[in-house]
Design a protein around this motif. Structure first.
Motif, PDB file in Angstrom:
ATOM      1  N   GLY A  95       3.797 -44.731  -4.642  1.00  0.00           N
ATOM      2  CA  GLY A  95       2.935 -46.369  -4.748  1.00  0.00           C
ATOM      3  C   GLY A  95       2.588 -47.117  -3.483  1.00  0.00           C
ATOM      4  N   ILE A  96       4.044 -47.176  -2.863  1.00  0.00           N
ATOM      5  CA  ILE A  96       4.416 -47.861  -1.686  1.00  0.00           C
ATOM      6  C   ILE A  96       3.843 -46.831  -0.664  1.00  0.00           C
ATOM      7  CG2 ILE A  96       6.564 -49.314  -0.454  1.00  0.00           C
ATOM      8  CD1 ILE A  96       8.065 -48.399  -2.803  1.00  0.00           C
ATOM      9  N   ALA A  97       4.654 -45.490  -0.396  1.00  0.00           N
ATOM     10  CA  ALA A  97       4.083 -45.233   0.730  1.00  0.00           C
ATOM     11  C   ALA A  97       2.712 -44.266   1.210  1.00  0.00           C
ATOM     12  CB  ALA A  97       5.068 -44.375   1.330  1.00  0.00           C
ATOM     13  N   GLY A  98       2.004 -43.982  -0.249  1.00  0.00           N
ATOM     14  CA  GLY A  98       0.726 -43.045  -0.086  1.00  0.00           C
ATOM     15  C   GLY A  98       0.714 -42.295  -0.774  1.00  0.00           C
ATOM     16  N   TYR A  99       1.644 -41.496   0.080  1.00  0.00           N
ATOM     17  CA  TYR A  99       2.567 -39.660  -0.012  1.00  0.00           C
ATOM     18  C   TYR A  99       3.567 -40.031  -0.679  1.00  0.00           C
ATOM     19  CZ  TYR A  99      -2.306 -38.755   2.394  1.00  0.00           C
ATOM     20  OH  TYR A  99      -3.471 -39.719   1.798  1.00  0.00           O
ATOM     21  N   ALA A 100       4.233 -38.739  -1.506  1.00  0.00           N
ATOM     22  CA  ALA A 100       5.328 -38.603  -1.776  1.00  0.00           C
ATOM     23  C   ALA A 100       6.702 -37.934  -0.760  1.00  0.00           C
ATOM     24  CB  ALA A 100       5.873 -38.259  -3.708  1.00  0.00           C
ATOM     25  N   ASP A 101       6.026 -38.064   0.710  1.00  0.00           N
ATOM     26  CA  ASP A 101       6.812 -37.180   1.393  1.00  0.00           C
ATOM     27  C   ASP A 101       8.280 -37.144   1.260  1.00  0.00           C
ATOM     28  OD1 ASP A 101       4.094 -36.502   2.597  1.00  0.00           O
ATOM     29  OD2 ASP A 101       4.939 -38.862   3.759  1.00  0.00           O
ATOM     30  N   VAL A 102       9.158 -35.565   1.794  1.00  0.00           N
ATOM     31  CA  VAL A 102      10.922 -35.823   1.462  1.00  0.00           C
ATOM     32  C   VAL A 102      11.288 -35.935   2.972  1.00  0.00           C
ATOM     33  CG1 VAL A 102      12.229 -34.229   0.680  1.00  0.00           C
ATOM     34  CG2 VAL A 102      10.137 -33.998  -0.072  1.00  0.00           C
ATOM     35  N   TYR A 103      12.470 -36.693   2.590  1.00  0.00           N
ATOM     36  CA  TYR A 103      13.093 -37.063   3.877  1.00  0.00           C
ATOM     37  C   TYR A 103      14.661 -36.961   4.105  1.00  0.00           C
ATOM     38  CZ  TYR A 103       9.102 -40.169   5.948  1.00  0.00           C
ATOM     39  OH  TYR A 103       7.999 -40.441   6.602  1.00  0.00           O
ATOM     40  N   TYR A 104      15.202 -36.971   4.681  1.00  0.00           N
ATOM     41  CA  TYR A 104      16.638 -37.181   4.863  1.00  0.00           C
ATOM     42  C   TYR A 104      17.591 -38.075   5.302  1.00  0.00           C
ATOM     43  CZ  TYR A 104      20.600 -35.209   6.927  1.00  0.00           C
ATOM     44  OH  TYR A 104      22.454 -34.773   7.289  1.00  0.00           O
ATOM     45  N   ARG A 105      18.227 -37.980   3.994  1.00  0.00           N
ATOM     46  CA  ARG A 105      19.268 -39.465   3.972  1.00  0.00           C
ATOM     47  C   ARG A 105      20.354 -39.364   6.217  1.00  0.00           C
ATOM     48  NH1 ARG A 105      19.233 -38.701  -1.314  1.00  0.00           N
ATOM     49  NH2 ARG A 105      18.768 -41.030  -1.979  1.00  0.00           N
ATOM     50  N   HIS A 106      20.136 -39.655   6.572  1.00  0.00           N
ATOM     51  CA  HIS A 106      20.845 -39.325   8.100  1.00  0.00           C
ATOM     52  C   HIS A 106      22.486 -39.544   8.380  1.00  0.00           C
ATOM     53  CE1 HIS A 106      20.872 -43.793   8.531  1.00  0.00           C
ATOM     54  NE2 HIS A 106      21.410 -43.826   9.319  1.00  0.00           N
ATOM     55  N   ARG A 107      22.342 -40.009   7.587  1.00  0.00           N
ATOM     56  CA  ARG A 107      24.490 -40.953   7.227  1.00  0.00           C
ATOM     57  C   ARG A 107      24.651 -39.253   6.073  1.00  0.00           C
ATOM     58  NH1 ARG A 107      25.658 -42.658  12.063  1.00  0.00           N
ATOM     59  NH2 ARG A 107      24.793 -45.068  11.542  1.00  0.00           N
ATOM     60  N   ALA A 108      24.050 -38.456   5.636  1.00  0.00           N
ATOM     61  CA  ALA A 108      23.829 -37.806   4.942  1.00  0.00           C
ATOM     62  C   ALA A 108      25.956 -36.557   4.953  1.00  0.00           C
ATOM     63  CB  ALA A 108      23.381 -36.669   4.009  1.00  0.00           C
ATOM     64  N   THR A 109      26.451 -36.541   6.601  1.00  0.00           N
ATOM     65  CA  THR A 109      26.916 -35.446   7.081  1.00  0.00           C
ATOM     66  C   THR A 109      28.430 -36.702   7.012  1.00  0.00           C
ATOM     67  OG1 THR A 109      25.935 -36.024   8.851  1.00  0.00           O
ATOM     68  CG2 THR A 109      25.751 -33.231   7.336  1.00  0.00           C
ATOM     69  N   GLY A 110      27.640 -37.435   7.263  1.00  0.00           N
ATOM     70  CA  GLY A 110      29.104 -38.652   7.833  1.00  0.00           C
ATOM     71  C   GLY A 110      29.491 -38.827   8.866  1.00  0.00           C
ATOM     72  N   ASP A 111      29.241 -38.313   9.791  1.00  0.00           N
ATOM     73  CA  ASP A 111      29.600 -38.311  11.284  1.00  0.00           C
ATOM     74  C   ASP A 111      28.150 -37.865  12.436  1.00  0.00           C
ATOM     75  OD1 ASP A 111      29.050 -35.204  11.276  1.00  0.00           O
ATOM     76  OD2 ASP A 111      30.856 -34.860  12.043  1.00  0.00           O
ATOM     77  N   PHE A 112      26.929 -38.653  11.635  1.00  0.00           N
ATOM     78  CA  PHE A 112      25.764 -38.445  12.633  1.00  0.00           C
ATOM     79  C   PHE A 112      25.942 -39.632  13.327  1.00  0.00           C
ATOM     80  CE2 PHE A 112      21.281 -39.970  13.136  1.00  0.00           C
ATOM     81  CZ  PHE A 112      20.638 -38.697  12.721  1.00  0.00           C
TER      82      PHE A 112
END
Length: 417
Positions: free
Chosen positions: A155-172
């Motif tokens: 509804g915001i972006a037009g497409y429900a694309d999948v994204y990675y949370r860049h801080r997931a590993t803690g030492d990005f």
């Protein structure tokens, strides 16, 4: 996908030297020290305009890595991808009025031909992104299940694309060493989408792009779409080489975001670190002092040089005249110097007897093993050739021995005729 033919490389008499390389992640030169089989992944081309000298410099760098590892007694498991589904490929195909698959196949064939002409070792596994869609879907699913990825609100972006949370590993950021400002600038310049609405953070990276009109797509649990850029290499490397493989390679422009995210995706999905033990990056090549780029239209292509009758050995020698980690420029002067050097070496080899071959071969090995010091290696051979041509005939079999070493270690043919 098939690779190209392996060059015939002679075994160089004597003992090889242990390879040390500069690791971007630690900022230091260290001994690689692989097991019996060295595992190496080098990021491949997006096949829409190949092979310019920047490509050649990168793949020649890792060809030298391969040769030094072989010379020191290691087998090499080498994997390379080709990103045969991506925006630049679609854009060029639309501009030229051809099917994107046909363009990709044609440019990949040209690339293979250039690599073969340059006598570059091929990967044992040459893998197209379109061949690994199921692997990407699996890894995206792992990241989703672990809470490391999310879908944007259509509804915001037009497409429900999948994204990675860049801080997931803690030492990005550990791989590239970039700070937040450097990351933001590089992400915007090198294929990222920091302004995409609906993302949790501007640096979050695309994992799965939902199908847009006119684009190819494959099925997934999140809907028909195609892989993001970084997840492709992450899945290909992890699934063929395992975690903590020896060398992840590419150009310096890949340190961030591509290699940073490739590592982060695999580390977040597996819970293991590091993705690779060494992150090795080859510098950029300019033309006559100006950065070489498609936008400036100043690319020098290997096939054009070959078409002009330039011996591929001269391309190798011209690019080896500078260190692989140093940005440098190609010019007619560089090519002329390579031609003179090749002629001088060939005349010295043709003498048969010459200056001591054991000393120059040891120096050649030592320089290449020390973070691929090609300027030092070339200087050692220059000194041997000069001594030989000045009349030093102390080593009766020097010409043949040095020719073998130049072929095996530098990939440069000389003539004994």
């Amino acid at each position: 996908m098939h690779s190209w033919s392996t060059p015939v490389v002679p075994s160089v008499p004597g003992d090889g030297a242990s390879l040390s390389l500069y690791d971007t992640a630690t900022g230091s030169v260290r001994e690689v020290a692989p097991g019996p089989v060295a595992r190496m992944y080098v990021c491949g081309i997006t096949p829409y305009d190949t092979t310019h000298l920047g490509h050649a410099a990168t793949y020649l760098t890792f060809d030298l890595v391969y040769r030094v590892l072989l010379d020191s007694g290691h087998a090499v498991h080498y994997v390379q991808n080709t990103t045969d589904v991506d925006d630049p490929l679609f854009e060029r195909a639309e501009r030229d009025g051809v099917d994107w698959r046909e363009l990709g196949d044609a440019e990949t064939d040209r690339f293979r031909s250039d690599m073969e002409a340059l006598r570059i070792f091929p990967p044992q596994q040459y893998v197209a992104a379109t061949e690994t869609i199921d692997e990407v879907v699996q890894m995206v699913g792992e990241l989703m299940d672990l809470g490391h990825a999310y879908r944007v609100d259509p509804g915001i972006a037009g497409y429900a694309d999948v994204y990675y949370r860049h801080r997931a590993t803690g030492d990005f950021g550990y791989e590239s060493g970039y700070d937040d400002d450097e990351m933001a600038a590089a992400f915007a310049e090198r294929g990222g989408d920091p302004d995409r609405e609906g993302k949790e953070h501007p640096l979050d990276a695309l994992l799965w792009r939902m199908q847009r009109q006119g684009e190819p797509a494959w099925p997934s649990p999140w809907g028909d779409g195609r892989p993001g850029w970084h997840i492709e290499c992450s899945a290909i490397a992890r699934n063929r080489l395992g975690m903590s493989f020896d060398i992840q390679g590419g150009g310096t422009d890949l340190a961030f975001p591509h290699h940073e995210f490739s590592a982060a995706h695999a580390e977040a999905a597996s819970g293991e670190r590091p993705f690779a033990r060494f992150y090795v990056h080859a510098a950029m090549i300019g033309l006559d002092g100006v950065k070489m780029s498609k936008s400036l239209g100043n690319l020098v292509r290997v096939r054009e040089l070959r078409g002009q009758g330039v011996d591929p050995a001269l391309i190798r020698l011209g690019l080896f005249a500078g260190h692989y980690r140093t940005d440098r420029s190609w010019s007619q002067d560089v090519l002329d110097a390579a031609r003179v050097r090749h002629s001088t070496w060939s005349r010295a080899v043709a003498c048969g007897a010459g200056a001591d071959s054991a000393d120059v071969i040891a120096a050649l090995r030592e320089r290449l093993a020390d973070d691929l010091d090609t300027p030092g290696a070339l200087a050692a051979v220059d000194a041997w050739a000069a001594a030989t041509l000045e009349g030093d005939t102390s080593d009766e079999g020097a010409g043949a021995a040095v020719a073998t070493a130049l072929d095996g270690l530098l990939g440069v043919h000389t003539s004994l005729d």
